[in-house]
Design a protein around this motif. Sequence first.
Motif, PDB file in Angstrom:
ATOM      1  N   LEU A 146     -32.933  25.534   8.791  1.00 54.37           N
ATOM      2  CA  LEU A 146     -33.666  24.757   8.091  1.00 54.37           C
ATOM      3  C   LEU A 146     -34.607  25.807   6.501  1.00 54.37           C
ATOM      4  O   LEU A 146     -34.253  26.694   7.099  1.00 54.37           O
ATOM      5  N   VAL A 147     -34.708  24.852   5.632  1.00 59.54           N
ATOM      6  CA  VAL A 147     -35.040  25.112   4.523  1.00 59.54           C
ATOM      7  C   VAL A 147     -37.215  25.634   4.633  1.00 59.54           C
ATOM      8  O   VAL A 147     -37.406  24.756   5.297  1.00 59.54           O
ATOM      9  N   ILE A 148     -37.378  26.995   4.824  1.00 61.90           N
ATOM     10  CA  ILE A 148     -38.507  27.082   4.692  1.00 61.90           C
ATOM     11  C   ILE A 148     -39.130  26.463   4.066  1.00 61.90           C
ATOM     12  O   ILE A 148     -39.399  26.315   3.014  1.00 61.90           O
ATOM     13  N   ASN A 149     -40.629  25.754   4.554  1.00 57.23           N
ATOM     14  CA  ASN A 149     -41.339  25.087   3.508  1.00 57.23           C
ATOM     15  C   ASN A 149     -42.910  25.660   3.867  1.00 57.23           C
ATOM     16  O   ASN A 149     -42.991  26.362   4.554  1.00 57.23           O
ATOM     17  N   ASN A 150     -43.622  25.655   3.079  1.00 57.42           N
ATOM     18  CA  ASN A 150     -44.369  26.442   2.649  1.00 57.42           C
ATOM     19  C   ASN A 150     -45.979  25.904   2.780  1.00 57.42           C
ATOM     20  O   ASN A 150     -46.548  24.474   2.711  1.00 57.42           O
ATOM     21  N   ILE A 151     -45.996  25.404   4.319  1.00 58.66           N
ATOM     22  CA  ILE A 151     -46.561  24.623   5.305  1.00 58.66           C
ATOM     23  C   ILE A 151     -47.890  25.597   5.644  1.00 58.66           C
ATOM     24  O   ILE A 151     -48.003  26.458   6.171  1.00 58.66           O
ATOM     25  N   SER A 152     -49.082  24.835   5.304  1.00 63.34           N
ATOM     26  CA  SER A 152     -50.425  25.829   5.688  1.00 63.34           C
ATOM     27  C   SER A 152     -50.252  25.372   6.807  1.00 63.34           C
ATOM     28  O   SER A 152     -50.662  24.579   7.802  1.00 63.34           O
ATOM     29  N   SER A 153     -51.457  26.433   7.440  1.00 60.89           N
ATOM     30  CA  SER A 153     -51.655  26.510   9.225  1.00 60.89           C
ATOM     31  C   SER A 153     -52.994  25.709   9.235  1.00 60.89           C
ATOM     32  O   SER A 153     -53.637  25.285  10.010  1.00 60.89           O
ATOM     33  N   GLU A 154     -53.783  24.823   8.145  1.00 58.80           N
ATOM     34  CA  GLU A 154     -54.467  24.377   8.165  1.00 58.80           C
ATOM     35  C   GLU A 154     -54.345  22.743   7.908  1.00 58.80           C
ATOM     36  O   GLU A 154     -55.033  22.124   7.565  1.00 58.80           O
ATOM     37  N   GLY A 155     -52.878  22.275   7.051  1.00 58.10           N
ATOM     38  CA  GLY A 155     -53.007  21.008   6.497  1.00 58.10           C
ATOM     39  C   GLY A 155     -52.423  20.494   8.299  1.00 58.10           C
ATOM     40  O   GLY A 155     -52.257  20.980   9.481  1.00 58.10           O
ATOM     41  N   ILE A 156     -52.869  18.986   8.142  1.00 58.39           N
ATOM     42  CA  ILE A 156     -52.169  17.961   9.698  1.00 58.39           C
ATOM     43  C   ILE A 156     -50.933  18.459  10.412  1.00 58.39           C
ATOM     44  O   ILE A 156     -50.351  17.852   9.593  1.00 58.39           O
TER      45      ILE A 156
END
Length: 365
Positions: A146-156
């Motif tokens: 898995l290519v690491i995504n920049n996923i925000s913890s505040e995202g839905i």
Amino acid sequence: MLITDYLKSNANKYPNTEALIHIDSENSRTELSWQDFDIISNQLANFLKSKNIKTGDKVGLLLQNEIIWLPIYFGILKSGATAVLLNYNSCQDEIEHCIILSDCKGLFFSHNHIHLNSFLNDNLWAVDCSDKKKLLDTLKVYSTNLVINNISSEGIASIYFSSGTTGHSKAILITHKALVSAAQMELSHHKQCFEDRFLCICPLYHAGAKIHWLGSLVVGGAIVLYNCPLTPKNLLSVIEKERITITFLLVPQIHDIIDALDLGDISLNNYNLEQWRLMHSGAQYIPQPLIERWLKYFTNQKYDTNYGLTESTGPGCIHLGVDNTHKLGSIGKADPNWEVDIVKDGTSVSCGKIGELIVKGPGIM
């Protein structure tokens, strides 16, 4: 920290240990290890990228409780997309309403909803998951890394829907941060460990049982998805056979088991249930006498009530606490991640005055 990080951690620590077990209506048993669970979710995330799904895009999940449900769900989260959890018991008009409302770009569904084909278009692709082997074969061409995504913890992370009893179903938004909060609070409440095995009989599209299992996810505890008829005999049999330690039962199921015991239709002497340490419930008013009757039979078991399962992200809301069955209704303490106040016209009221209850936390409705 994201909820998917716990899956990766379990795959590294316990690669060959059972993570997901599914028992269907014919009592056929299938399972996935933590490693396979993680690999399939990675492949699915990469499949979604090939479909040009981007962070924040919505992907629908319209499946009954199956072995592939959670890998698909975690794959959607790993891709950075938002999982739209659809009620498979809803009519076609209601399902289509929820798909349109959430602006789904893709949909995973089963043959039970094949009539949705007429609803699909260039803006909404769909994958028929009826043939699980075919689906897994399709995913094999995609990388297990898995290519690491920049996923925000505040995202839905997920969109749930209300039952629609007062009109069309209403969307409930659950952030990545909320899922982690729920997992941590559930672990704090019920002290899950690696040996725990959680029985899930509630639909996975609902927050109820699945979010309670997140506490077990943190420590590598397995989940058993049970799709057989929910008779008292069947429930006690699977709890014994699968060595279930934690259950989430609804009031009708609790009633059925107690009534069967009272009438002598079943006897606890016929089952080895010594490992069953916790039964908890919620989602509706829990009568105190019902729990008192339950604990007379299950004397070595703990019981707990939790409220706020959907709109407040499961056990992250109101936790009644074990040994508090004398308390009635939604009474308990909000967890540390929540702010609670009683206000009138936007200002906190003094002790003994009447106002409006305001709760702020990681869940959003």
